[in-house]
Scaffold this active site. Structure first.
Site, PDB file in Angstrom:
ATOM      1  N   GLU A   1      45.483 -49.105 -12.798  1.00 19.83           N
ATOM      2  CA  GLU A   1      44.511 -48.077 -12.424  1.00 19.83           C
ATOM      3  C   GLU A   1      43.158 -48.357 -13.073  1.00 19.83           C
ATOM      4  O   GLU A   1      43.091 -48.701 -14.256  1.00 19.83           O
ATOM      5  CB  GLU A   1      45.028 -46.710 -12.883  1.00 19.83           C
ATOM      6  CG  GLU A   1      44.075 -45.556 -12.607  1.00 19.83           C
ATOM      7  CD  GLU A   1      44.533 -44.257 -13.239  1.00 19.83           C
ATOM      8  OE1 GLU A   1      43.964 -43.197 -12.890  1.00 19.83           O
ATOM      9  OE2 GLU A   1      45.452 -44.290 -14.090  1.00 19.83           O
TER      10      GLU A   1
ATOM     11  N   LYS B   1      43.379 -41.349  -4.420  1.00 18.25           N
ATOM     12  CA  LYS B   1      44.290 -40.457  -5.130  1.00 18.25           C
ATOM     13  C   LYS B   1      44.112 -39.013  -4.676  1.00 18.25           C
ATOM     14  O   LYS B   1      42.996 -38.505  -4.601  1.00 18.25           O
ATOM     15  CB  LYS B   1      44.046 -40.555  -6.639  1.00 18.25           C
ATOM     16  CG  LYS B   1      45.070 -39.795  -7.468  1.00 18.25           C
ATOM     17  CD  LYS B   1      44.835 -39.986  -8.962  1.00 18.25           C
ATOM     18  CE  LYS B   1      45.900 -39.248  -9.770  1.00 18.25           C
ATOM     19  NZ  LYS B   1      45.645 -39.340 -11.225  1.00 18.25           N
TER      20      LYS B   1
ATOM     21  N   CYS C   1      48.861 -43.262 -11.164  1.00 18.43           N
ATOM     22  CA  CYS C   1      49.125 -42.561 -12.426  1.00 18.43           C
ATOM     23  C   CYS C   1      50.088 -41.403 -12.229  1.00 18.43           C
ATOM     24  O   CYS C   1      51.213 -41.557 -11.781  1.00 18.43           O
ATOM     25  CB  CYS C   1      47.787 -42.125 -13.025  1.00 18.43           C
ATOM     26  SG  CYS C   1      47.913 -41.470 -14.710  1.00 18.43           S
TER      27      CYS C   1
END
Length: 532
Positions: free
Chosen positions: A286, A347, A399
C-alpha cells in the site's frame, strides 16, 4: 433440584463485574499472535453465565466491563499508532484510545441487553440461544455501524481448528455463532453441573466438529492459467502455477512520507523488482511510493512496469491516485495493476481519522495528526474484480478492507486470485499486524482463493485457499516473499449468499424465543421454570 455454582450466589456482587473484566481481557489472547484458542470458548461462557444469572443492572455492568477488557487489550495498538506515528503524543493518544475503548465496550453491553430481553429472564434459553444469537448479531452490526469496525470476531480464533471448514459455508460470523453456541453450552454446564450437562458439551462440540469437517471441501476449482506465449504478459510455468513475488520495502512510518526519502524509496523498490524479473506477478505494498501516481508514472512506474511485462510478468502497486488534468479531482488510496491496460482499484472502506477526517468543515486542520499524510482520501466504488489480462482477474483490497468479509467476497466474484496490500507500519510492533494477517487468512478461506498480502513492514504472506500461510516474511526487514500459486474459479456458498441466511437464523432465534417467552410469561409458567 439444580445445584448452583458459587458464583451464582454472588451474582449481585461487584465480584461478577471484576470477573467479567478479566474474562474480556483474556479473550484477545485467543487470537493471533497468542492463539490460546480455548479462551474463545471460555471467555464468552463466563460473560454468558453472569449475564444469565445476575440481576439486569449487574449483568449490563458486567457486559460493559467485559468490553473494556476485550477491547482495552485487543485494540491497544490504537495508542501505538497515534502516539508513535500520528504525532499526537502520549496524552492525546491515551485519551483517544480510552474514548475508543469506551465506545466499543458498549457493543457487549448491547448484546447482553438484547439477549436478556429476548430470553425474558429464563436462564436456559438465554444461555443456549438468545445470548449467543445476540452476540453474533452485534458482531454483524459492527461490520457497518459508523463505517464499521469488524475486529475480534469470535470466528477468527477458530481458523486453526476443525471449525475452519465452516468458513466457505457461513463465513466468519457463522463460525462465530457456532463458537458462541458452544460457549453457551459450557455456561449451562456450570449453571447446572451434572453428567448430563457435561455430556451436552461433548455432544455439541462433536456435532460442530463433524459439520466443520464435512464442510471442509474445495468449493472452488482450478482455473486454466494464462497461456504462456511470447506476447502474453503473464507467462506461466509448465505446471500451470504462477510465480509471485511480494516486495516488503520496510520503510519506517516516521520517514516514509518525508520528501527527502522519495528517491531512496523509488530506488529500493526498483532494485527489488529487478531481482525478481521473470516472476508472473510482482506486488508492492500500500502506498509503496508516497507520491501521486501522475508524478511518478511517466518517468518511473510505467517504464518499470513495461520492463516487467517484457520479462513475462505484471507489476501491481499501491499508490495515491487522482485523475490527471482534472481540476479539484478527488484523491484515492489506490492500487495500480499494470496489465494489458493499466487498471485501478480505489479503496472503498476508509478509516475515519486515519485516511480522512469526518466533519472537516467543523474541525478544520486541528485533527490532521490523525489523518492521511497527504490529504483526505475519497471513498471508491463498490469492489469488483479488477482485470489484469483477458485471462486474469484480481480481487483487490487495501489494508483494513481485509477485515470486511462482504467487501472481499464482492471482489472475489469473478476473480481468480486475491491481492491485499497494506502498510502496517502504522501499528509498530503491536498486536495489529498479527490480527490483520489472521483476517486475511479468513478471507482466503471464505472465498477459497489464494491471497497475496504485500505489506511495507510486515507481515507479508502468501495464503492458500484454506487460510494456511505457505510463505511469510519476517517483520521489520526489507525482504521478498516468493511462492507459486494457483488461479481458482467458482463461488463458495458464502460468496454467493453472504450473511443473509445467518441473519435469518439469528432473527428467528431471537424473535422466536422472545415470542415464546412472552406467551409463557402470560401463562404464568416462567417462575415455576426458574425454580426447576
Amino acid at each position: 433440584m439444580a445445584v448452583k455454582s458459587g458464583l451464582a450466589g454472588k451474582s449481585d456482587s461487584w465480584l461478577v463485574v471484576v470477573v467479567a473484566a478479566v474474562a474480556g481481557a483474556a479473550l484477545p489472547l485467543a487470537f493471533a499472535p497468542i492463539d490460546w484458542v480455548v479462551l474463545v470458548f471460555l471467555a464468552p461462557a463466563v460473560l454468558f453465565y453472569i449475564a444469565a444469572v445476575a440481576p439486569l443492572r449487574r449483568a449490563l455492568q458486567a457486559a460493559f466491563a467485559f468490553g473494556l477488557g476485550q477491547f482495552g487489550v485487543g485494540v491497544s495498538w490504537v495508542f501505538v499508532s497515534i502516539n508513535e506515528y500520528g504525532g499526537g503524543g502520549w496524552l492525546v493518544a491515551g485519551l483517544v484510545t480510552v474514548g475508543f475503548v469506551l465506545l466499543l465496550a458498549l457493543f457487549p453491553l448491547l448484546a447482553v441487553a438484547l439477549g436478556r430481553w429476548a430470553g425474558r429472564a429464563r436462564t436456559l434459553p438465554t444461555l443456549l440461544l438468545t445470548l449467543p444469537a445476540a452476540w453474533v448479531l452485534v458482531e454483524w452490526v459492527r461490520t457497518w455501524l459508523f463505517t464499521g469496525f469488524p475486529w475480534l470476531f469470535l470466528g477468527y480464533a477458530a481458523l486453526d481448528t476443525p471449525l475452519a471448514g465452516l468458513a466457505p459455508l457461513v463465513g466468519v460470523l457463522g463460525t462465530s455463532f457456532v463458537v458462541a453456541l458452544l460457549a453457551g453450552l459450557i455456561a449451562c454446564s456450570v449453571r447446572w453441573p451434572s453428567w448430563l450437562s457435561l455430556g451436552g458439551v461433548v455432544v455439541g462440540c462433536s456435532i460442530a466438529v463433524l459439520i466443520g469437517v464435512a464442510a471442509d471441501r474445495p468449493w472452488s476449482e482450478l482455473a486454466p492459467p494464462p497461456a504462456a506465449t511470447a506476447n502474453d504478459s503473464t507467462a506461466t510455468a509448465d505446471d500451470g502455477l504462477l510465480r509471485v513475488a511480494l516486495l516488503q520495502g520496510n520503510y519506517p512510518q516516521d520517514i516514509k512520507w518525508q520528501p527527502a526519502y522519495r528517491e531512496v524509496i523509488r530506488r529500493g523498490y526498483a532494485q527489488m523488482t529487478w531481482a525478481h524479473l521473470g516472476a508472473d506477478l510482482i506486488v508492492w505494498p500500500e502506498t509503496a511510493l508516497p507520491e501521486l501516481y501522475e508524478q511518478v508514472a511517466p518517468n518511473f512506474l510505467e517504464p518499470l512496469a513495461q520492463r516487467v511485462r517484457q520479462a513475462g510478468g505484471l507489476l501491481i502497486t499501491g499508490i495515491p491516485y487522482r485523475e490527471p488534468g482534472v481540476a479539484d479531482a478527488p484523491l484515492y488510496n489506490s492500487v495500480a495493476v499494470f496489465g494489458d491496460e493499466t487498471s485501478f482499484y480505489r479503496k472503498r472502506h476508509l478509516v475515519p481519522y486515519g485516511e480522512y477526517v469526518p466533519f472537516r468543515d467543523l474541525f478544520g486542520r486541528s485533527l490532521d495528526f490523525l489523518g492521511a499524510p497527504m490529504a483526505d482520501y475519497r471513498r471508491g466504488p463498490v469492489p469488483e474484480a479488477i482485470p489484469a489480462t483477458d485471462a486474469l482477474r484480481l480481487g483487490v483490497t487495501i489494508c483494513y478492507e481485509a477485515a470486511y468479509p462482504r467487501a472481499v467476497a464482492r471482489g472475489a466474484k469473478g476473480a481468480h486470485l486475491l491481492v491485499n496490500v497494506s502498510n502496517d507500519a502504522w501499528f509498530g510492533d503491536s498486536l495489529a499486524p498479527h490480527q490483520h494477517l489472521q483476517k486475511a487468512r479468513q478471507r482466503a478461506a471464505e472465498t477459497r482463493r489464494w491471497m497475496l498480502r504485500a505489506t511495507n513492514t510486515g507481515i507479508s504472506a502468501v495464503i492458500d485457499p484454506y487460510g494456511r500461510v505457505v510463505a511469510v516474511g519476517p517483520q521489520f526487514i526489507a525482504t521478498s516473499v516468493v511462492a507459486d500459486v494457483e488461479l481458482r474459479s467458482g463461488q463458495t456458498p458464502y460468496v454467493t449468499y453472504g450473511d443473509i441466511p445467518l441473519l435469518m437464523v439469528l432473527a428467528a432465534v431471537l424473535g422466536g424465543v422472545a415470542l415464546l417467552a412472552h406467551r409463557r410469561s402470560g401463562a404464568g409458567v416462567d417462575a415455576a421454570e426458574e425454580k426447576r
